[in-house]
Design an enzyme around this catalytic site. Structure first.
Site, PDB file in Angstrom:
ATOM      1  N   ARG A   1       0.818  -1.215   0.000  1.00 11.69           N
ATOM      2  CA  ARG A   1       0.000   0.000   0.000  1.00 11.69           C
ATOM      3  C   ARG A   1       0.852   1.266   0.000  1.00 11.69           C
ATOM      4  O   ARG A   1       0.428   2.290  -0.543  1.00 11.69           O
ATOM      5  CB  ARG A   1      -0.957  -0.015   1.185  1.00 11.69           C
ATOM      6  CG  ARG A   1      -2.096  -0.985   0.942  1.00 11.69           C
ATOM      7  CD  ARG A   1      -3.105  -1.000   2.044  1.00 11.69           C
ATOM      8  NE  ARG A   1      -4.358  -1.568   1.570  1.00 11.69           N
ATOM      9  CZ  ARG A   1      -5.322  -2.014   2.343  1.00 11.69           C
ATOM     10  NH1 ARG A   1      -5.222  -1.937   3.650  1.00 11.69           N
ATOM     11  NH2 ARG A   1      -6.421  -2.507   1.820  1.00 11.69           N
TER      12      ARG A   1
ATOM     13  N   LYS B   1     -19.429 -16.322   2.455  1.00 10.36           N
ATOM     14  CA  LYS B   1     -20.876 -16.154   2.595  1.00 10.36           C
ATOM     15  C   LYS B   1     -21.595 -15.663   1.347  1.00 10.36           C
ATOM     16  O   LYS B   1     -21.138 -14.731   0.698  1.00 10.36           O
ATOM     17  CB  LYS B   1     -21.153 -15.146   3.712  1.00 10.36           C
ATOM     18  CG  LYS B   1     -20.824 -15.672   5.062  1.00 10.36           C
ATOM     19  CD  LYS B   1     -21.250 -14.665   6.107  1.00 10.36           C
ATOM     20  CE  LYS B   1     -20.825 -15.094   7.485  1.00 10.36           C
ATOM     21  NZ  LYS B   1     -20.506 -13.930   8.311  1.00 10.36           N
TER      22      LYS B   1
ATOM     23  N   GLY C   1      -8.856  -7.740  -0.838  1.00  9.14           N
ATOM     24  CA  GLY C   1      -9.095  -8.601   0.313  1.00  9.14           C
ATOM     25  C   GLY C   1      -8.418  -9.953   0.208  1.00  9.14           C
ATOM     26  O   GLY C   1      -7.252 -10.066  -0.151  1.00  9.14           O
TER      27      GLY C   1
ATOM     28  N   GLY D   1     -13.326  -4.271   0.535  1.00 12.34           N
ATOM     29  CA  GLY D   1     -14.717  -3.807   0.660  1.00 12.34           C
ATOM     30  C   GLY D   1     -15.093  -2.855  -0.460  1.00 12.34           C
ATOM     31  O   GLY D   1     -16.186  -2.932  -1.025  1.00 12.34           O
TER      32      GLY D   1
HETATM   33  P1  AMP Z   1     -14.748 -13.665   2.139  1.00 11.14           P
HETATM   34  O1  AMP Z   1     -14.203 -12.692   3.143  1.00 11.14           O
HETATM   35  O2  AMP Z   1     -16.225 -13.778   2.158  1.00 11.14           O
HETATM   36  O3  AMP Z   1     -14.179 -13.443   0.753  1.00 11.14           O
HETATM   37  O4  AMP Z   1     -14.267 -15.087   2.611  1.00 11.14           O
HETATM   38  C1  AMP Z   1     -12.917 -15.455   2.642  1.00 11.14           C
HETATM   39  C2  AMP Z   1     -12.809 -16.633   3.541  1.00 11.14           C
HETATM   40  O5  AMP Z   1     -13.642 -17.668   3.055  1.00 11.14           O
HETATM   41  C3  AMP Z   1     -11.429 -17.228   3.613  1.00 11.14           C
HETATM   42  O6  AMP Z   1     -10.901 -17.003   4.897  1.00 11.14           O
HETATM   43  C4  AMP Z   1     -11.650 -18.712   3.355  1.00 11.14           C
HETATM   44  O7  AMP Z   1     -10.967 -19.541   4.257  1.00 11.14           O
HETATM   45  C5  AMP Z   1     -13.135 -18.860   3.558  1.00 11.14           C
HETATM   46  N1  AMP Z   1     -13.678 -20.027   2.862  1.00 11.14           N
HETATM   47  C6  AMP Z   1     -13.598 -20.334   1.565  1.00 11.14           C
HETATM   48  N2  AMP Z   1     -14.147 -21.526   1.306  1.00 11.14           N
HETATM   49  C7  AMP Z   1     -14.585 -22.008   2.483  1.00 11.14           C
HETATM   50  C8  AMP Z   1     -15.232 -23.211   2.877  1.00 11.14           C
HETATM   51  N3  AMP Z   1     -15.508 -24.156   1.997  1.00 11.14           N
HETATM   52  N4  AMP Z   1     -15.557 -23.354   4.181  1.00 11.14           N
HETATM   53  C9  AMP Z   1     -15.255 -22.386   5.072  1.00 11.14           C
HETATM   54  N5  AMP Z   1     -14.639 -21.233   4.756  1.00 11.14           N
HETATM   55  C10 AMP Z   1     -14.304 -21.040   3.482  1.00 11.14           C
END
Ligand code: AMP
Length: 396
Positions: free
Chosen positions: A37, A201, A353, A376
């Site tokens: 950054r 999610k 991210g 974000g």
């Molecule tokens: P996000 O912040 O929503 O982009 O999520 C990123 C996180 O999703 C990472 O820390 C991954 O470890 C987690 N992730 C990806 N696939 C899975 C999974 N199958 N089960 C649990 N966590 C997951």
């Protein structure tokens, strides 16, 4: 294309310029562990120095929650920036950010000098976009430059409030680059346009899925959010991440994809384990998992299918890992997708991210066309939202 004034549209010779940077770098024992950054901020800072501006830098760092926290001081950033720029960056160590040190340092500046203010989030008003702190920041300068893409989706004093009290507010090179890449990809993509969404999610990426289905030729879903889609399609997902409240939504998105003629790709196999641990025994499952199994990564067939889908793409946007990539035994899916992106001729854009971290950790960082500095912010951009930090800059 960005229709905001940039540092190329102004003359800052002899003027005081307040620059909002994103110096929110990871620190360990006072040492900066990733300086991407800082490096990304240099082009704008150098340009303003070369033009003879008096350059006053500001940023937040971490979450001090409105009070001074010595471990979140920007002092180490001033030291490292001095080295990177090859000239002194004087640190104005005021706990109230715009205090006696900052004011005195500004008065003493010559053209081309650089100072850095203390962490803007030492002030509680910062994240509330309070008027008083916005005015204090603005009182230091005639011109404001926003180069902090990472906070562009927030309306805070140091990126939005301050613009009301200065004569001129423009964006810096980093901000311009981010908006140009993400904006072009989403609104004017060379086709085929493929989006890859993963992460934990569905709920956090609902609007992104919805918005991108209006734009892409192919939408690829992986990571934890794939299981809500799998459940929607009648498969058992054991103890995998599942958002019951979004099953209907997943079905709607499948329908929407059909209506729009978008190819929606979902995992056809999954690497599962009985425990959320790297050393947990695993197996590959097609179809339903056992009740005590959880999906940890996409399986090899899925990885190959996804790699094939980006091969002939002309534009690819990727946000969110395909599995629990932080655990080496469940990083293969994310790795395969990263490699496929590295190998394609397409314009490849990584939306900040975790995906940016994954691509860099896996060693494919320099093979991507653009890696966003804002997680974000890039997500909200992909949702089709306007970013307050960008809106606040003067129009061309
Ligand atoms: P996000 O912040 O929503 O982009 O999520 C990123 C996180 O999703 C990472 O820390 C991954 O470890 C987690 N992730 C990806 N696939 C899975 C999974 N199958 N089960 C649990 N966590 C997951």
């Amino acid at each position: 294309m960005l229709n905001k004034k940039s540092v190329d549209d102004i003359n800052v010779k002899g003027k005081k310029v307040l620059v909002r940077c994103d110096f929110n770098v990871p620190l360990q024992d006072g040492k900066i562990t990733d300086e991407n950054r800082l490096v990304a901020a240099l082009p704008t800072i150098k340009k303003l120095i070369a033009d003879g501006g008096k350059v006053i830098l500001c940023s937040h760092l971490g979450k001090p929650k409105g009070e001074p926290k010595p471990e979140l001081s920007l002092a180490p950033v001033a030291t490292r920036l001095s080295e990177l720029l090859g000239q002194e960056v004087k640190f104005a160590a005021d706990d109230n950010v715009v205090g006696d040190n900052a004011k005195a340092a500004v008065v003493a500046m010559n053209d081309g000098d650089v100072i850095l203010l203390e962490n803007t989030r030492y002030r509680a008003e910062e994240t509330k976009n309070g008027e008083a702190f916005s005015k204090e920041l603005a009182s230091l300068a005639e011109v404001f430059v926003n180069d902090a893409f990472g906070t562009a989706h927030r309306a805070h004093c140091s990126n939005v409030g301050v613009t009301q009290y200065v004569d001129t507010a423009v964006v810096g090179y980093l901000m311009q680059k981010e908006i140009d890449f993400l904006g072009n990809a989403v609104n004017n993509p060379e086709r085929p346009f493929v989006a890859i969404l993963g992460g934990s999610k569905v709920s956090s990426k609902i609007s992104v899925i919805n918005n991108l289905l209006d734009k892409v030729d192919t939408l690829i879903i992986g990571g934890g959010m794939a299981y809500t889609f799998a459940k929607a399609q009648g498969k058992e997902v054991g103890t995998s991440l599942l958002e019951e409240d979004y099953i209907d939504y997943a079905n709607e998105m499948v329908e929407k994809a059909k209506e729009k003629g978008v190819k929606l790709l979902l995992p056809v196999d999954t690497k599962v384990a009985k425990e959320f641990a790297n050393d947990a025994p695993s197996r590959i499952v097609e179809g339903s998992m056992d009740a005590d199994e959880m999906g940890m990564d996409i399986g090899p067939k899925t990885a190959a299918m996804y790699a094939e889908a980006v091969k002939d793409a002309k534009t690819v946007v990727w946000n969110g890992p395909m599995g629990v990539f932080e655990m080496s035994n469940f990083a293969d899916g994310t790795k395969a997708v990263a490699k496929a992106l590295a190998d394609t001729d397409a314009t490849t854009i990584i939306g900040g991210g975790d995906s940016a971290a994954a691509v860099n950790i896996l060693g494919f960082g320099d093979k991507m066309t653009h890696i966003s500095t804002g997680g974000g912010a890039s997500l909200e951009f992909l949702e089709g939202k306007e970013l307050p930090g960008v809106v606040a800059a003067n129009d061309k």
